[in-house]
Design an enzyme around this catalytic site. Structure first.
Site, mmCIF file in Angstrom:
data_model
loop_
_atom_site.group_PDB
_atom_site.id
_atom_site.type_symbol
_atom_site.label_atom_id
_atom_site.label_comp_id
_atom_site.label_asym_id
_atom_site.label_seq_id
_atom_site.Cartn_x
_atom_site.Cartn_y
_atom_site.Cartn_z
ATOM 1 N N HIS A 13 -13.340 4.953 2.245
ATOM 2 C CA HIS A 13 -12.526 5.897 3.012
ATOM 3 C C HIS A 13 -12.091 6.318 1.718
ATOM 4 C CE1 HIS A 13 -11.295 1.961 0.865
ATOM 5 N NE2 HIS A 13 -9.697 3.054 0.834
ATOM 6 N N ASP B 258 -4.596 5.411 4.371
ATOM 7 C CA ASP B 258 -6.432 4.756 3.920
ATOM 8 C C ASP B 258 -6.932 5.620 5.253
ATOM 9 O OD1 ASP B 258 -6.340 3.611 1.701
ATOM 10 O OD2 ASP B 258 -6.460 1.884 2.711
ATOM 11 N N HIS C 140 -8.560 7.412 0.345
ATOM 12 C CA HIS C 140 -7.036 6.652 -0.264
ATOM 13 C C HIS C 140 -6.722 7.449 -0.406
ATOM 14 C CE1 HIS C 140 -3.389 4.506 -1.638
ATOM 15 N NE2 HIS C 140 -3.578 5.555 -2.594
ATOM 16 N N HIS D 84 1.137 -1.805 -0.027
ATOM 17 C CA HIS D 84 0.013 0.214 0.146
ATOM 18 C C HIS D 84 0.810 1.110 0.310
ATOM 19 C CE1 HIS D 84 -3.017 2.651 1.681
ATOM 20 N NE2 HIS D 84 -3.825 2.523 0.489
#
Length: 217
Positions: free
Chosen positions: A184, A104, A186, A100
């Site tokens: 959410h 987030d 990002h 990732h």
């Protein structure tokens, strides 16, 4: 047989005056009727204008002052504090296929998304992974800020426009590969070299910039 009596000048003048008043009254009445018809037409036209359906939860930014991290960046989700953000940088994604590259920020769908700093919107892009996304380049051209999984863009957002820190640019959503109901934002940050385009750059961990730890930029 007597000749008809002539009409006195004063009476003739009064008759002409009454006729003039009647004509003026008819003119005013016609003008009023035309005005009423025009207003009714405008109301009917306005009623037919289609309006975009508002995202869930919240539809607009509520005007409250944005929260600024010690780094100087605005927390890019309205109402979220630095201590509510979790460091998700480097977490496994796609069953371990990739790491990732962002943070987030979990919150309710439809919550307003804010520009983390001033700059220029370089790209509005829809992708399978990011869904509705926004790429903003900093004024000095050295940084690129990425906002993904948006439910929608703010009404006036367009490519090439300049934005200020804290400006409303979109709404938190679950588009792309976020997963239905997994609302959410990002948020990604990348260091940009001269000549690099909106999809390039070297990603850096946004968490220290948002949470106030290691906030050098």
């Amino acid at each position: 047989m007597k000749a008809p009596a002539s009409v006195p000048p004063a009476a003739a003048s009064m008759r002409r005056g009454r006729a003039g008043v009647r004509r003026f009254g008819l003119f005013v009445l016609a003008f009023v009727v035309m005005g009423i018809v025009a207003i009714a037409s405008l109301v009917r036209f306005t009623g037919r204008v289609e309006r975009a359906e508002a995202p869930p939860e919240r539809a607009v930014a509520d005007g409250s002052a944005p929260t600024t991290a010690p780094s100087g960046l605005v927390i890019p989700v309205q109402g979220v504090r630095p201590d509510q953000i979790t460091d998700t940088w480097g977490q496994s994604r796609a069953n371990g296929a990739r790491a990732h590259e962002g943070t987030d920020i979990m919150t309710a769908g439809g919550t307003p998304v804010l520009a983390a700093t001033s700059g220029t919107i370089e790209k509005l892009f829809d992708s399978g992974d990011g869904g509705h996304t926004i790429y903003i380049r900093s004024r000095d051209g050295k940084w690129r800020y990425y906002y993904a999984h948006l439910a929608a863009y703010a009404a006036d957002v367009r490519e090439g426009m300049r934005v200020g820190a804290g400006q409303h640019i979109g709404f938190v959503g679950d588009t792309g590969n976020a997963g239905a109901g997994n609302y959410h934002l990002h948020f990604g940050v990348a260091r940009m070299a001269p000549g690099e385009r909106w999809y390039q750059g070297t990603p850096v961990n946004p968490y220290p910039l948002l949470a106030g730890r290691g906030a050098n930029r």
